[in-house]
Design a protein around this motif. Structure first.
Motif, PDB file in Angstrom:
ATOM      1  N   GLU A 152       0.813  -1.224   0.000  1.00  0.00           N
ATOM      2  CA  GLU A 152       0.000   0.000   0.000  1.00  0.00           C
ATOM      3  C   GLU A 152       0.845   1.272   0.000  1.00  0.00           C
ATOM      4  O   GLU A 152       0.302   2.372  -0.087  1.00  0.00           O
ATOM      5  CB  GLU A 152      -0.921   0.005   1.222  1.00  0.00           C
ATOM      6  N   LEU A 153       2.196   1.151   0.138  1.00  0.00           N
ATOM      7  CA  LEU A 153       3.028   2.350   0.304  1.00  0.00           C
ATOM      8  C   LEU A 153       4.037   2.545  -0.824  1.00  0.00           C
ATOM      9  O   LEU A 153       4.765   3.535  -0.823  1.00  0.00           O
ATOM     10  CB  LEU A 153       3.783   2.269   1.652  1.00  0.00           C
ATOM     11  N   GLY A 154       4.118   1.600  -1.759  1.00  0.00           N
ATOM     12  CA  GLY A 154       5.133   1.680  -2.819  1.00  0.00           C
ATOM     13  C   GLY A 154       4.706   2.577  -3.959  1.00  0.00           C
ATOM     14  O   GLY A 154       3.624   3.174  -3.920  1.00  0.00           O
ATOM     15  N   PRO A 155       5.522   2.690  -5.004  1.00  0.00           N
ATOM     16  CA  PRO A 155       6.845   2.062  -5.190  1.00  0.00           C
ATOM     17  C   PRO A 155       7.921   2.713  -4.330  1.00  0.00           C
ATOM     18  O   PRO A 155       7.787   3.877  -3.940  1.00  0.00           O
ATOM     19  CB  PRO A 155       7.127   2.283  -6.673  1.00  0.00           C
ATOM     20  N   TYR A 156       9.009   1.964  -4.072  1.00  0.00           N
ATOM     21  CA  TYR A 156      10.051   2.398  -3.132  1.00  0.00           C
ATOM     22  C   TYR A 156      11.345   2.761  -3.852  1.00  0.00           C
ATOM     23  O   TYR A 156      11.686   2.185  -4.885  1.00  0.00           O
ATOM     24  CB  TYR A 156      10.344   1.288  -2.121  1.00  0.00           C
ATOM     25  N   THR A 157      12.041   3.729  -3.269  1.00  0.00           N
ATOM     26  CA  THR A 157      13.404   4.045  -3.668  1.00  0.00           C
ATOM     27  C   THR A 157      14.281   3.932  -2.436  1.00  0.00           C
ATOM     28  O   THR A 157      13.771   3.974  -1.303  1.00  0.00           O
ATOM     29  CB  THR A 157      13.497   5.452  -4.287  1.00  0.00           C
ATOM     30  N   LEU A 158      15.594   3.796  -2.605  1.00  0.00           N
ATOM     31  CA  LEU A 158      16.464   3.539  -1.449  1.00  0.00           C
ATOM     32  C   LEU A 158      17.834   4.161  -1.658  1.00  0.00           C
ATOM     33  O   LEU A 158      18.205   4.541  -2.763  1.00  0.00           O
ATOM     34  CB  LEU A 158      16.587   2.028  -1.201  1.00  0.00           C
ATOM     35  N   ASP A 159      18.601   4.246  -0.558  1.00  0.00           N
ATOM     36  CA  ASP A 159      19.964   4.775  -0.606  1.00  0.00           C
ATOM     37  C   ASP A 159      20.765   4.171   0.543  1.00  0.00           C
ATOM     38  O   ASP A 159      20.213   3.912   1.625  1.00  0.00           O
ATOM     39  CB  ASP A 159      19.950   6.303  -0.491  1.00  0.00           C
ATOM     40  N   PHE A 160      22.067   3.930   0.298  1.00  0.00           N
ATOM     41  CA  PHE A 160      22.975   3.397   1.318  1.00  0.00           C
ATOM     42  C   PHE A 160      23.984   4.466   1.722  1.00  0.00           C
ATOM     43  O   PHE A 160      24.311   5.359   0.936  1.00  0.00           O
ATOM     44  CB  PHE A 160      23.753   2.188   0.768  1.00  0.00           C
ATOM     45  N   THR A 161      24.501   4.344   2.942  1.00  0.00           N
ATOM     46  CA  THR A 161      25.629   5.181   3.342  1.00  0.00           C
ATOM     47  C   THR A 161      26.886   4.688   2.628  1.00  0.00           C
ATOM     48  O   THR A 161      26.902   3.597   2.056  1.00  0.00           O
ATOM     49  CB  THR A 161      25.842   5.138   4.869  1.00  0.00           C
TER      50      THR A 161
ATOM     51  N   GLY B 256      27.915   1.284   3.632  1.00  0.00           N
ATOM     52  CA  GLY B 256      26.970   0.191   3.408  1.00  0.00           C
ATOM     53  C   GLY B 256      26.290  -0.309   4.664  1.00  0.00           C
ATOM     54  O   GLY B 256      25.523  -1.269   4.612  1.00  0.00           O
ATOM     55  N   ARG B 257      26.533   0.336   5.799  1.00  0.00           N
ATOM     56  CA  ARG B 257      25.972  -0.129   7.084  1.00  0.00           C
ATOM     57  C   ARG B 257      24.481   0.229   7.211  1.00  0.00           C
ATOM     58  O   ARG B 257      23.694  -0.558   7.752  1.00  0.00           O
ATOM     59  CB  ARG B 257      26.783   0.506   8.217  1.00  0.00           C
ATOM     60  N   TYR B 258      24.095   1.412   6.718  1.00  0.00           N
ATOM     61  CA  TYR B 258      22.716   1.879   6.910  1.00  0.00           C
ATOM     62  C   TYR B 258      22.029   2.067   5.566  1.00  0.00           C
ATOM     63  O   TYR B 258      22.668   2.412   4.563  1.00  0.00           O
ATOM     64  CB  TYR B 258      22.697   3.199   7.692  1.00  0.00           C
ATOM     65  N   MET B 259      20.706   1.890   5.581  1.00  0.00           N
ATOM     66  CA  MET B 259      19.904   2.062   4.383  1.00  0.00           C
ATOM     67  C   MET B 259      18.694   2.937   4.697  1.00  0.00           C
ATOM     68  O   MET B 259      18.040   2.763   5.738  1.00  0.00           O
ATOM     69  CB  MET B 259      19.434   0.703   3.841  1.00  0.00           C
ATOM     70  N   ALA B 260      18.416   3.894   3.814  1.00  0.00           N
ATOM     71  CA  ALA B 260      17.209   4.717   3.914  1.00  0.00           C
ATOM     72  C   ALA B 260      16.273   4.310   2.792  1.00  0.00           C
ATOM     73  O   ALA B 260      16.705   4.181   1.648  1.00  0.00           O
ATOM     74  CB  ALA B 260      17.560   6.199   3.800  1.00  0.00           C
ATOM     75  N   VAL B 261      15.000   4.088   3.121  1.00  0.00           N
ATOM     76  CA  VAL B 261      14.006   3.725   2.111  1.00  0.00           C
ATOM     77  C   VAL B 261      12.880   4.754   2.139  1.00  0.00           C
ATOM     78  O   VAL B 261      12.555   5.315   3.193  1.00  0.00           O
ATOM     79  CB  VAL B 261      13.442   2.301   2.327  1.00  0.00           C
ATOM     80  N   ALA B 262      12.315   5.001   0.977  1.00  0.00           N
ATOM     81  CA  ALA B 262      11.223   5.965   0.870  1.00  0.00           C
ATOM     82  C   ALA B 262      10.155   5.408  -0.054  1.00  0.00           C
ATOM     83  O   ALA B 262      10.446   5.054  -1.205  1.00  0.00           O
ATOM     84  CB  ALA B 262      11.746   7.296   0.331  1.00  0.00           C
ATOM     85  N   GLY B 263       8.926   5.328   0.442  1.00  0.00           N
ATOM     86  CA  GLY B 263       7.792   4.898  -0.370  1.00  0.00           C
ATOM     87  C   GLY B 263       7.106   6.098  -0.992  1.00  0.00           C
ATOM     88  O   GLY B 263       7.051   7.182  -0.391  1.00  0.00           O
TER      89      GLY B 263
END
Length: 525
Positions: A104-113, A116-123
């Motif tokens: 219900e919240l997609g489509p998603y995009t993402l980014d890594f630091t 590579g330890r952390y990931m941010a996702v955005a719907g």
């Protein structure tokens, strides 16, 4: 047993030394000059020592080696499924293979630091989250209740920027809104230039903005003049921003120039994706005419053209290229080190989920996929750098190390003026410009001034009989002639050179056939 182990280690060391040697050594036996022979022998010895030191450093500081999928017999690597890979890898690696379904919240995009330890996702429907990839723990998730088009981390995992419906917002890792950057407008794509602490964005009105996140100053605000664009990527080598446009061109920008540094006509249709290799010399572009092209940015020439369509692309640290369209991901690899990419792996999403973003996770053999129903992670052997440099990016850094690194990176921050196509020019001496030739009037004025100065020179009074007016006049005329001589010599040289040019033109014209002589350059009158 010990002898065999010693022999194996010495063979391994010899192989590594050969890797760092600068080709074959010079043949010193044929040289007769003793001095030259001694100099070359000393230099070869120095090369050998440096190669040995580099091999030892590699052995102890870079113990891990990257590997790729290898097929046996008639088997093909792109036919190997993710289920088969998961059965063969260790437990820790198998945890990196997962699917998060949030329909219900997609489509998603993402980014890594960068570590590579952390990931941010955005719907697209307003869902934002920050995840610790080491233990798969959710740090924070919240709902902004409006459209989110893109997300990007700033210099570390404490801050990230989200391109929302009307404006650009900056949040901290606890989900607190820190800034609303209204000047950027309705942003479509975001990029962060970590060496310069610049946040770059392109909005609906094709305006490119650069903002310094340390001072808040707007460094650059330019209209591209090439229509709306949602294709944006940063070259990691020189921090130049590349934009893909609907007329098939790729333009490259820096924050201190209102005009693009380069405009390349890459495709006959709209550009759908752009990606840069980590060395900065290789660019991949995808067009709507179903072509993927690889470009050498040192010569701006096409190296390879592949058939296929891609809506999103990304290069891994080891040079693998991931392309995605619809629900299918294809990974291409250059295994011959000749810039010739071929098919390596493939993966189809379950139930036809439409892929929006592909992004390799640094220092891991993992590819992150943002799609219409959430996000997923698949294993791509050989994609990540096996050895990390803790001074550059440390996946296991503590809060104290992170604070020290933040201060150090702020002290090392580069000014926007250092962004250019060839950063190796920084620190070199600017070549002197050729002097412009003076006009005929300026030369005449200089000669008249020199004659006037020669006439004004006082003549010494001498003894009786040596101070006649005729002698004074002769001396004054000699002074005028000396003053005029350099100007006359320069004029003669110019006339001679122009005469040679005319003769050369006549020869060229005579060499042409009569039918083409009318196209020859006209003589200067």
């Amino acid at each position: 047993m010990l002898m065999d182990l010693y022999t194996e280690n010495s063979d391994e060391m010899d192989t590594k030394i050969k890797k760092y040697l600068r080709g074959e050594g010079a043949n010193l036996e044929v040289l007769k000059d003793k001095k030259l022979k001694g100099q070359l022998a000393a230099r070869e010895e120095l090369y050998g020592k440096s190669a040995k030191a580099a091999a030892k450093a590699e052995k102890w500081l870079m113990p891990s080696e990257g590997g790729y999928l290898e097929a046996e017999g008639i088997e093909k690597t792109w036919r190997i499924k993710q289920e088969s890979i998961a059965r063969e890898v260790d437990i820790l690696s198998s945890k990196n293979q997962y699917d998060i379904v949030l329909p219900e919240l997609g489509p998603y995009t993402l980014d890594f630091t960068s570590s590579g330890r952390y990931m941010a996702v955005a719907g697209r429907k307003g869902h934002l989250a920050v995840i610790d990839m080491k233990n798969m723990g959710l740090i924070k998730e919240f709902q902004v209740r409006e459209t989110v088009r893109d997300v990007v981390f700033l210099h570390n995992e404490l801050f990230f920027a989200a391109a929302q419906k009307k404006y650009l917002y900056i949040y901290n890792r606890d989900g607190t809104e820190l800034h609303c950057l209204k000047e950027h407008g309705p942003v479509l794509k975001l990029q962060f230039l970590k060496n310069h602490f610049l946040l770059a964005s392109i909005n609906k009105f094709s305006q490119l903005h650069y903002q310094d996140v340390t001072t808040g100053e707007m460094v650059g605000n330019y209209r591209t003049g090439l229509g709306r664009s949602d294709v944006m990527q940063v070259n990691p080598f020189n921090s130049v921003v590349a934009l893909g446009h609907s007329n098939g061109t790729v333009s490259m920008w820096k924050p201190t120039s209102a005009a693009p540094l380069v405009k390349m006509l890459c495709h006959r249709g709209p550009v759908s994706a752009v990606a840069f290799h980590s060395n900065g010399h290789l660019m991949a572009t995808a067009g709507m005419e179903r072509k993927i092209k690889l470009w050498d940015l040192r010569k701006f020439e096409v190296l390879q053209t592949l058939t296929g369509h891609a809506k999103t692309m990304d290069f891994s640290q080891k040079g693998l290229l991931a392309t995605a369209t619809g629900s299918f991901v294809q990974i291409l690899g250059d295994f011959s080190a000749s810039q010739n990419y071929s098919r390596y792996m493939g993966h189809s999403m379950a139930k036809g989920y439409q892929i929006r973003k592909v992004l390799f996770r640094p220092y891991e053999d993992v590819l992150g996929l943002g799609h219409s129903m959430g996000w997923s992670s698949i294993l791509i052997p050989g994609s990540g750098e096996p050895n990390f440099d803790s001074w550059v990016a440390n996946p296991f850094e503590t809060s104290k190390q992170r604070k020290e690194k933040e201060i150090r990176s702020l002290l090392d921050k580069l000014p926007p003026e250092t962004i250019m196509l060839d950063p190796t020019k920084i620190g070199t001496v600017r070549p002197s410009r050729k002097k412009e030739q003076p006009t005929k009037q300026e030369r005449e004025a200089e000669m008249e001034a020199a004659i006037a100065a020669a006439k004004d020179i006082p003549i010494k009074k001498k003894t009786k009989g040596r101070n006649k007016p005729s002698k004074k006049l002769r001396k004054r005329q000699e002074g005028v002639e000396r003053a005029k001589r350099p100007f006359l010599e320069q004029q003669m040289d110019e006339e001679e050179s122009s005469k040679k040019k005319r003769l050369k033109l006549n020869e060229e014209e005579n060499q042409l056939p009569k039918s083409l002589q009318r196209f020859a350059r006209k003589k200067a009158t």
